[in-house]
Design a protein around this motif. Structure first.
Motif, short mmCIF file in Angstrom:
data_model
loop_
_atom_site.label_atom_id
_atom_site.label_comp_id
_atom_site.label_asym_id
_atom_site.label_seq_id
_atom_site.Cartn_x
_atom_site.Cartn_y
_atom_site.Cartn_z
N UNK A 51 39.76 40.50 41.76
CA UNK A 51 40.85 41.17 42.46
C UNK A 51 41.48 42.25 41.58
N UNK A 52 41.61 41.98 40.28
CA UNK A 52 42.13 42.99 39.37
C UNK A 52 41.23 44.22 39.37
N UNK A 53 39.93 43.97 39.31
CA UNK A 53 38.98 45.08 39.32
C UNK A 53 39.05 45.84 40.65
N UNK A 54 39.20 45.11 41.76
CA UNK A 54 39.28 45.76 43.07
C UNK A 54 40.49 46.68 43.15
N UNK A 55 41.63 46.22 42.63
CA UNK A 55 42.83 47.06 42.63
C UNK A 55 42.67 48.27 41.70
N UNK A 56 42.00 48.06 40.57
CA UNK A 56 41.75 49.18 39.65
C UNK A 56 40.85 50.22 40.30
N UNK A 57 39.82 49.76 41.01
CA UNK A 57 38.91 50.68 41.69
C UNK A 57 39.67 51.49 42.74
N UNK A 58 40.53 50.82 43.50
CA UNK A 58 41.30 51.51 44.54
C UNK A 58 42.27 52.51 43.93
N UNK A 59 42.88 52.15 42.79
CA UNK A 59 43.84 53.05 42.14
C UNK A 59 43.17 54.31 41.61
N UNK A 60 41.89 54.22 41.31
CA UNK A 60 41.15 55.39 40.86
C UNK A 60 40.92 56.38 42.00
N UNK A 61 40.97 55.88 43.23
CA UNK A 61 40.77 56.74 44.40
C UNK A 61 42.08 57.38 44.82
N UNK A 62 43.15 56.56 44.89
CA UNK A 62 44.46 57.05 45.28
C UNK A 62 45.53 56.09 44.78
N UNK A 63 46.72 56.61 44.52
CA UNK A 63 47.84 55.76 44.09
C UNK A 63 48.63 55.23 45.28
N UNK A 64 48.34 55.71 46.46
CA UNK A 64 49.05 55.28 47.66
C UNK A 64 48.45 53.97 48.16
N UNK A 65 49.13 52.87 47.87
CA UNK A 65 48.59 51.55 48.20
C UNK A 65 48.59 51.25 49.69
N UNK A 120 40.55 50.44 51.94
CA UNK A 120 39.10 50.34 52.11
C UNK A 120 38.40 50.11 50.79
N UNK A 121 38.81 50.85 49.75
CA UNK A 121 38.17 50.69 48.44
C UNK A 121 38.47 49.33 47.83
N UNK A 122 39.72 48.89 47.98
CA UNK A 122 40.10 47.58 47.44
C UNK A 122 39.23 46.47 48.03
N UNK A 123 39.07 46.48 49.34
CA UNK A 123 38.33 45.39 49.96
C UNK A 123 36.82 45.58 49.86
N UNK A 124 36.37 46.78 49.55
CA UNK A 124 34.96 46.96 49.23
C UNK A 124 34.61 46.18 47.97
N UNK A 125 35.54 46.18 46.97
CA UNK A 125 35.30 45.52 45.69
C UNK A 125 35.92 44.13 45.60
N UNK A 126 36.59 43.70 46.66
CA UNK A 126 37.20 42.38 46.65
C UNK A 126 36.12 41.29 46.64
N UNK A 127 36.47 40.10 46.15
CA UNK A 127 35.51 38.99 46.18
C UNK A 127 35.37 38.43 47.59
N UNK A 128 34.49 39.02 48.38
CA UNK A 128 34.26 38.52 49.72
C UNK A 128 32.81 38.10 49.89
N UNK A 129 32.61 37.11 50.73
CA UNK A 129 31.28 36.54 50.92
C UNK A 129 31.32 35.65 52.16
N UNK A 130 30.19 35.06 52.49
CA UNK A 130 30.13 34.11 53.59
C UNK A 130 30.64 32.76 53.10
#
Length: 282
Positions: A36-50, A57-67
């Protein structure tokens, strides 16, 4: 990821009453917080507007999601985990396991609390890293396919999605498509579908999709028209995400893996490149 057909067939395939699958964010104590930390970091690199669409979209692309798999009674959890690990826990010749709905996906054996066995905890962490790495290197091809859960008599009881996902590359004998995803569509009356494809076969997969209606028409006749519409686009995402291992006390009930090197077999099969090997050991 679409779970309709898988949920229809999972109970019969596993013998576990009431088992169901759901694609969602997952949690594993001591492991997923770093993702989750990495996902937020990835999203912050795209935009600072949370609150922006790009950030979310970027945050949840890198979020720990699975079946995730659910059973109706807590006492069925050990049985379900053991059965799923036995049937779907290892790759076959470097390919992700094939599930009852003909989809192929990686199994993440998680637990609702801390995994109190060091060996298991480290293997699960590696599975999680591998899963996110491969997820980042998958592409979604938006197709012109519709009504994928329907069937025709010529399919002999199978759905269109099963017929399609069972198809292999003629040259290599490997599966080109992992599973169907719901694709964005500006017409709310229709549901369109994308196909999840590994990056190393994207060109072949696109060529196959372009030819597929003709191939299916040849095999099954004009009824195939019911499964196609008139639109196709493609989206691709690249990059990686990482997490650091945590240490836990030992607990024999959490010693799930007979083979310590089961995830390392993926490296031996040449699935991943040098940067991924370094990433796992870092």
């Amino acid at each position: 990821q679409d779970m309709v057909i898988l949920n229809r067939k999972l109970e019969e395939a596993t013998g576990i009453p009431g088992i169901e699958a759901s694609y969602q964010n997952v949690h594993q104590t001591g492991i997923t917080a770093d993702f989750w930390k990495m996902a937020n970091n990835k999203a912050s690199m795209v935009t600072k507007d949370k609150m922006s669409r790009e950030y979310i979209r970027t945050k949840y692309l890198w979020a720990p999601n699975a079946v995730a798999f659910y059973v109706p009674k807590r006492e069925l959890v050990p049985l379900a985990r053991k059965k799923l690990l036995h049937d779907y826990g290892k790759p076959l010749k470097g390919e992700d396991p094939i599930w009852p709905d003909a989809s192929s996906m990686r199994l993440l054996p998680l637990k609702g609390a801390a995994i109190r066995n060091d060996k298991t905890n480290e293997i699960v962490r590696k599975h999680m890293v591998y899963h996110n790495w491969m997820k980042a290197n998958e592409n979604t091809i938006n197709t012109n396919m519709i009504n994928i859960h329907d069937s025709i008599e010529a399919f002999n009881g199978k759905t269109f999605s099963e017929i399609f996902l069972e198809m292999e590359d003629k040259d290599t004998g490997t599966k080109l498509f992992s599973h169907f995803n719901r694709a964005w569509n500006n017409d709310p009356r229709k549901t369109k579908w994308g196909l999840s494809v590994k990056a190393n076969v994207i060109t072949k997969a696109e060529q196959t999709i372009q030819q597929m209606k003709d191939i299916l028409f040849e095999n099954y006749g004009p009824e195939i028209d019911a499964f196609f519409d008139d639109e196709q686009t493609r989206m691709s995402y690249w990059d990686a995400v990482q997490g650091k291992p945590k240490q836990f006390s030992q607990e024999d009930d959490d010693n799930w893996f007979e083979d310590e090197d089961d995830i390392d077999e993926l490296v031996k099969e040449g699935i991943v490149d040098t940067s991924f090997i370094q990433f796992l050991s870092g």
